[in-house]
Design a protein around this motif. Structure first.
Motif, PDB file in Angstrom:
ATOM      1  N   UNK B  54     -25.279 -13.915 -18.798  1.00  0.00           N
ATOM      2  CA  UNK B  54     -25.372 -13.550 -20.203  1.00  0.00           C
ATOM      3  C   UNK B  54     -24.698 -14.633 -21.025  1.00  0.00           C
ATOM      4  N   UNK B  55     -25.484 -15.275 -21.878  1.00  0.00           N
ATOM      5  CA  UNK B  55     -24.945 -16.380 -22.671  1.00  0.00           C
ATOM      6  C   UNK B  55     -24.455 -15.941 -24.037  1.00  0.00           C
ATOM      7  N   UNK B  56     -25.125 -14.946 -24.571  1.00  0.00           N
ATOM      8  CA  UNK B  56     -24.766 -14.465 -25.902  1.00  0.00           C
ATOM      9  C   UNK B  56     -24.950 -12.967 -25.981  1.00  0.00           C
ATOM     10  N   UNK B  57     -24.158 -12.357 -26.826  1.00  0.00           N
ATOM     11  CA  UNK B  57     -24.261 -10.911 -27.020  1.00  0.00           C
ATOM     12  C   UNK B  57     -24.183 -10.622 -28.507  1.00  0.00           C
ATOM     13  N   UNK B  58     -25.003  -9.687 -28.946  1.00  0.00           N
ATOM     14  CA  UNK B  58     -24.990  -9.279 -30.348  1.00  0.00           C
ATOM     15  C   UNK B  58     -23.956  -8.190 -30.591  1.00  0.00           C
ATOM     16  N   UNK B  59     -23.956  -7.694 -31.828  1.00  0.00           N
ATOM     17  CA  UNK B  59     -22.968  -6.687 -32.215  1.00  0.00           C
ATOM     18  C   UNK B  59     -23.464  -5.277 -31.973  1.00  0.00           C
ATOM     19  N   UNK B  60     -23.642  -4.958 -30.744  1.00  0.00           N
ATOM     20  CA  UNK B  60     -24.070  -3.617 -30.362  1.00  0.00           C
ATOM     21  C   UNK B  60     -22.998  -2.999 -29.473  1.00  0.00           C
ATOM     22  N   UNK B  61     -22.927  -1.661 -29.478  1.00  0.00           N
ATOM     23  CA  UNK B  61     -21.905  -1.005 -28.647  1.00  0.00           C
ATOM     24  C   UNK B  61     -22.139  -1.234 -27.165  1.00  0.00           C
ATOM     25  N   UNK B  62     -21.114  -0.955 -26.384  1.00  0.00           N
ATOM     26  CA  UNK B  62     -21.169  -1.170 -24.949  1.00  0.00           C
ATOM     27  C   UNK B  62     -22.210  -0.329 -24.232  1.00  0.00           C
ATOM     28  N   UNK B  63     -22.791   0.649 -24.946  1.00  0.00           N
ATOM     29  CA  UNK B  63     -23.849   1.463 -24.327  1.00  0.00           C
ATOM     30  C   UNK B  63     -25.094   0.609 -24.026  1.00  0.00           C
ATOM     31  N   UNK B  64     -25.172  -0.507 -24.700  1.00  0.00           N
ATOM     32  CA  UNK B  64     -26.296  -1.426 -24.493  1.00  0.00           C
ATOM     33  C   UNK B  64     -25.867  -2.496 -23.487  1.00  0.00           C
ATOM     34  N   UNK B  65     -26.609  -2.613 -22.426  1.00  0.00           N
ATOM     35  CA  UNK B  65     -26.288  -3.616 -21.423  1.00  0.00           C
ATOM     36  C   UNK B  65     -27.573  -4.217 -20.886  1.00  0.00           C
ATOM     37  N   UNK B  66     -27.438  -5.322 -20.201  1.00  0.00           N
ATOM     38  CA  UNK B  66     -28.617  -5.960 -19.652  1.00  0.00           C
ATOM     39  C   UNK B  66     -28.272  -6.770 -18.433  1.00  0.00           C
ATOM     40  N   UNK B  67     -29.301  -7.275 -17.811  1.00  0.00           N
ATOM     41  CA  UNK B  67     -29.087  -8.189 -16.699  1.00  0.00           C
ATOM     42  C   UNK B  67     -30.354  -8.995 -16.484  1.00  0.00           C
ATOM     43  N   UNK B  68     -30.193 -10.090 -15.765  1.00  0.00           N
ATOM     44  CA  UNK B  68     -31.331 -10.931 -15.425  1.00  0.00           C
ATOM     45  C   UNK B  68     -31.293 -11.207 -13.942  1.00  0.00           C
ATOM     46  N   UNK B  69     -32.442 -11.156 -13.325  1.00  0.00           N
ATOM     47  CA  UNK B  69     -32.542 -11.360 -11.888  1.00  0.00           C
ATOM     48  C   UNK B  69     -32.877 -12.824 -11.580  1.00  0.00           C
ATOM     49  N   UNK B  70     -32.835 -13.148 -10.293  1.00  0.00           N
ATOM     50  CA  UNK B  70     -33.041 -14.542  -9.888  1.00  0.00           C
ATOM     51  C   UNK B  70     -34.452 -15.040 -10.221  1.00  0.00           C
ATOM     52  N   UNK B  71     -35.396 -14.134 -10.367  1.00  0.00           N
ATOM     53  CA  UNK B  71     -36.760 -14.545 -10.735  1.00  0.00           C
ATOM     54  C   UNK B  71     -36.961 -14.552 -12.253  1.00  0.00           C
ATOM     55  N   UNK B  72     -35.858 -14.462 -12.985  1.00  0.00           N
ATOM     56  CA  UNK B  72     -35.822 -14.480 -14.466  1.00  0.00           C
ATOM     57  C   UNK B  72     -36.223 -13.167 -15.117  1.00  0.00           C
ATOM     58  N   UNK B  73     -36.743 -12.239 -14.351  1.00  0.00           N
ATOM     59  CA  UNK B  73     -37.046 -10.919 -14.927  1.00  0.00           C
ATOM     60  C   UNK B  73     -35.745 -10.300 -15.454  1.00  0.00           C
ATOM     61  N   UNK B  74     -35.890  -9.542 -16.508  1.00  0.00           N
ATOM     62  CA  UNK B  74     -34.690  -8.982 -17.138  1.00  0.00           C
ATOM     63  C   UNK B  74     -34.870  -7.490 -17.401  1.00  0.00           C
ATOM     64  N   UNK B  75     -33.778  -6.797 -17.414  1.00  0.00           N
ATOM     65  CA  UNK B  75     -33.770  -5.381 -17.773  1.00  0.00           C
ATOM     66  C   UNK B  75     -32.670  -5.149 -18.804  1.00  0.00           C
TER      67      UNK B  75
END
Lengths: 111, 112
Positions: B54-75
């Motif tokens: 994760x390079x950057x994060x916006x101003x959203x609460x911690x309830x919002x999260x994400x990740x990126x997999x080795x094939x670049x797919x993201x959730x």
């Protein structure tokens, strides 16, 4: 800080020209322009990386004045297909992919 | 070449539930960003991932999260959903994050 776009909305007849402005109170490292049609995803139009740079694609062009911290999008001889909402986006710093978008300008082209 | 694919396209959830949205970027694009779009707030940056970080994060609460997999797919995941989370969630990919982004069609989330 969000860039400010003007005007908020514009209505044109086919063949008329329009200018959409994007200005910021902080330094602009680059400027992206996107168009979003109703119910669709935003579509990338162009990116301007350097102050003074101008780009164009067919009858849509843009300029970037780094010193004035503003960019303008020019639509010449507008077509019905130009209708949509135009967004400018700027990175929050010089080497980030975090884009801060303006509030958008809605353009409607009528026959 | 295939564009950015987001699934599902539409989702209805109840307050308090959690949701996971998926994004498959254009092949070769390593930068993936997420945005929330609402009529009142416009396009707001959520986060950016590059090479699984994760390079950057916006101003959203911690309830919002994400990740990126080795094939670049993201959730992205939103926990404990609130009515105000109803929005169009857009994923965008770019070769490196400093070039133009290609957006997916988005996931329309409705929280009831």
């Amino acid at each position: 800080q969000q860039p400010v776009q003007s005007p908020q909305a514009v209505i044109l007849r086919e063949g008329e020209d329009a200018v959409i402005n994007c200005s910021s109170s902080k330094a602009l490292y680059s400027v992206h322009w996107y168009r979003q049609k109703h119910g669709e995803a935003p579509v990338f139009l162009m990116i301007l990386l350097k102050g003074g740079e101008q780009k164009g694609h067919e009858k849509i062009s843009a300029s970037f004045n780094e010193k004035k911290q503003q960019s303008s999008l020019y639509l010449t001889a507008s077509q019905l297909s130009y209708s949509g909402t135009y967004f400018c986006g700027t990175p929050s710093s010089s080497n980030t992919g975090k884009l801060i978008f303006g509030q958008g300008t809605t353009l409607q082209v009528k026959p | 070449k295939a564009g950015v694919t987001q699934t599902p396209r539409y989702l209805i959830k109840t307050r308090g539930q959690q949701v996971t949205l998926s994004c498959s970027p254009i092949s070769g694009h390593r930068s993936v960003s997420w945005y929330q779009q609402t009529p009142g707030q416009g396009l707001q940056f959520l986060f950016e991932y590059f090479s699984e970080t994760q390079r950057n994060k916006g101003n959203f609460p911690g309830r919002f999260s994400g990740r990126q997999f080795s094939n670049s797919r993201s959730e992205m995941n939103v926990s404990t959903l609130e009515l105000g989370d109803s929005a169009l969630y857009l994923c965008a990919s770019s070769p490196r994050g400093l070039y133009g982004y290609t957006f997916g069609s988005g996931t329309r989330l409705t929280v009831v």
